[in-house]
Design a protein around this motif. Structure first.
Motif, PDB file in Angstrom:
ATOM      1  N   SER A 117     -12.226  -5.426   5.748  1.00  0.00           N
ATOM      2  CA  SER A 117     -10.946  -4.765   6.029  1.00  0.00           C
ATOM      3  C   SER A 117      -9.790  -5.748   6.147  1.00  0.00           C
ATOM      4  CB  SER A 117     -11.049  -3.981   7.339  1.00  0.00           C
ATOM      5  OG  SER A 117     -11.073  -4.875   8.448  1.00  0.00           O
ATOM      6  N   GLY A 120      -8.937   8.787  11.839  1.00  0.00           N
ATOM      7  CA  GLY A 120      -7.534   8.434  11.634  1.00  0.00           C
ATOM      8  C   GLY A 120      -6.760   8.394  12.942  1.00  0.00           C
ATOM      9  N   TRP A 164      -6.881   5.478  17.379  1.00  0.00           N
ATOM     10  CA  TRP A 164      -7.286   5.618  15.985  1.00  0.00           C
ATOM     11  C   TRP A 164      -8.800   5.821  16.015  1.00  0.00           C
ATOM     12  CZ3 TRP A 164      -3.715   4.528  11.887  1.00  0.00           C
ATOM     13  CH2 TRP A 164      -4.259   4.701  10.607  1.00  0.00           C
ATOM     14  N   GLY A 220     -12.665   0.629   4.459  1.00  0.00           N
ATOM     15  CA  GLY A 220     -11.399   1.230   4.053  1.00  0.00           C
ATOM     16  C   GLY A 220     -10.649   1.837   5.231  1.00  0.00           C
ATOM     17  N   GLU A 221     -11.368   2.501   6.122  1.00  0.00           N
ATOM     18  CA  GLU A 221     -10.722   3.076   7.314  1.00  0.00           C
ATOM     19  C   GLU A 221     -10.231   1.972   8.249  1.00  0.00           C
ATOM     20  OE1 GLU A 221      -9.793   6.180   7.802  1.00  0.00           O
ATOM     21  OE2 GLU A 221     -10.667   6.720   5.869  1.00  0.00           O
ATOM     22  N   ARG A 242      -9.294  -0.943   7.256  1.00  0.00           N
ATOM     23  CA  ARG A 242      -8.131  -1.504   6.557  1.00  0.00           C
ATOM     24  C   ARG A 242      -6.884  -0.655   6.839  1.00  0.00           C
ATOM     25  NH1 ARG A 242     -10.039  -1.317   1.881  1.00  0.00           N
ATOM     26  NH2 ARG A 242     -11.063  -3.325   2.028  1.00  0.00           N
ATOM     27  N   ARG A 243      -7.036   0.666   6.800  1.00  0.00           N
ATOM     28  CA  ARG A 243      -5.905   1.559   7.120  1.00  0.00           C
ATOM     29  C   ARG A 243      -5.383   1.266   8.528  1.00  0.00           C
ATOM     30  NH1 ARG A 243      -7.565   7.257   7.168  1.00  0.00           N
ATOM     31  NH2 ARG A 243      -5.412   7.595   7.722  1.00  0.00           N
ATOM     32  N   LEU A 244      -6.306   1.074   9.466  1.00  0.00           N
ATOM     33  CA  LEU A 244      -5.920   0.740  10.842  1.00  0.00           C
ATOM     34  C   LEU A 244      -5.186  -0.598  10.874  1.00  0.00           C
ATOM     35  CD1 LEU A 244      -5.907   0.863  13.940  1.00  0.00           C
ATOM     36  CD2 LEU A 244      -8.287   0.057  13.870  1.00  0.00           C
ATOM     37  N   GLU A 291      -3.557  -2.142   8.491  1.00  0.00           N
ATOM     38  CA  GLU A 291      -2.237  -2.020   7.865  1.00  0.00           C
ATOM     39  C   GLU A 291      -1.258  -1.282   8.784  1.00  0.00           C
ATOM     40  OE1 GLU A 291      -3.366  -0.191   4.157  1.00  0.00           O
ATOM     41  OE2 GLU A 291      -3.941  -2.132   3.273  1.00  0.00           O
ATOM     42  N   HIS A 292      -1.754  -0.285   9.498  1.00  0.00           N
ATOM     43  CA  HIS A 292      -0.912   0.438  10.462  1.00  0.00           C
ATOM     44  C   HIS A 292      -0.421  -0.495  11.570  1.00  0.00           C
ATOM     45  CE1 HIS A 292       0.402   3.588  13.253  1.00  0.00           C
ATOM     46  NE2 HIS A 292      -0.304   2.952  14.161  1.00  0.00           N
TER      47      HIS A 292
END
Length: 168
Positions: free
Chosen positions: A44, A124, A136, A155-156, A158-160, A162-163
Motif C-alpha cells: 500500500s 472505507g 476507516w 488497495g484499501e 492504499r486508499r487510506l 492517500e486519504h
C-alpha cells in the motif's frame, strides 16, 4: 496479552480484532505466517519495505501504531462474544481519545459493526468518529478471510494512505 505499538503524532492507529495464538506466543501483532497484514501494508506504500512482525517497533517511525479491539487471544475472531467486542470498543474509544491519531483504521468490518453498533458499516471512511477521531474500516487481513485477496487488502490500505496524505 500483547502490547500496543504507539508513538507520538500517529497518522494512523491500525486496530486488529484480537490477537491470534501465534501473536500471543511471539508478542507480535499479525504474527501468523499466512496473515496478509505486513505484505499489504508494504504494498500500500505505508512502509518502504516489507516488515516482519518482530519489526513492529518501527511502525511509529512511519506514523503508524497498532492495537486490538479485544485483548484476549483466540484461534479465530469468531470465538469472541458480542459483549467482548462491545467492551473492547469502549476501551478502544478511550485509547483513541488519549492517543489522538489522525485516523483510526479498524481491520475487520464485522467486528467494527458489533463493537460500535454500526450494523450497516462497510469498508472505507465512516460517517461517525470514535474517540473524536475519524474511522476507516478495512478488510480483515487474516488468511481465514477468503473474500479479500492480498491485492484487494493492499488497495484499501492504499486508499487510506492517500486519504491521510491529502488531509495533511
Amino acid at each position: 496479552m500483547i502490547d500496543d505499538v504507539l508513538g507520538p503524532s500517529l497518522r494512523v492507529l491500525l486496530c486488529g480484532i484480537n490477537p491470534g495464538l501465534m501473536s500471543e506466543a511471539t508478542g507480535h501483532h499479525f504474527a501468523r505466517p499466512g496473515n496478509r497484514f505486513w505484505p499489504a501494508l508494504h504494498l500500500s506504500g505505508f512502509t518502504p519495505r516489507l516488515l516482519a512482525p518482530a519489526e513492529q517497533h518501527l511502525l511509529p517511525s512511519y506514523g503508524l501504531g497498532i492495537t486490538n479491539v479485544v485483548a484476549r487471544p483466540s484461534a479465530k475472531a469468531s470465538e469472541l462474544s458480542r459483549a467482548e467486542l462491545v467492551e473492547g470498543g469502549a476501551r478502544l474509544a478511550g485509547l483513541v481519545a488519549s492517543v489522538r491519531p489522525r485516523v483510526l483504521a479498524v481491520l475487520g468490518v464485522s467486528a467494527y459493526r458489533t463493537a460500535f453498533a454500526r450494523p450497516k458499516a462497510a469498508v472505507g471512511l465512516q460517517g461517525e468518529a470514535v474517540g473524536g477521531v475519524p474511522v476507516w474500516v478495512l478488510p480483515n487481513p487474516s488468511g481465514l478471510n477468503a473474500h479479500w485477496t492480498l491485492a484487494g487488502i493492499a488497495g484499501e490500505l492504499r486508499r487510506l494512505r492517500e486519504h491521510t496524505e491529502r488531509s495533511e
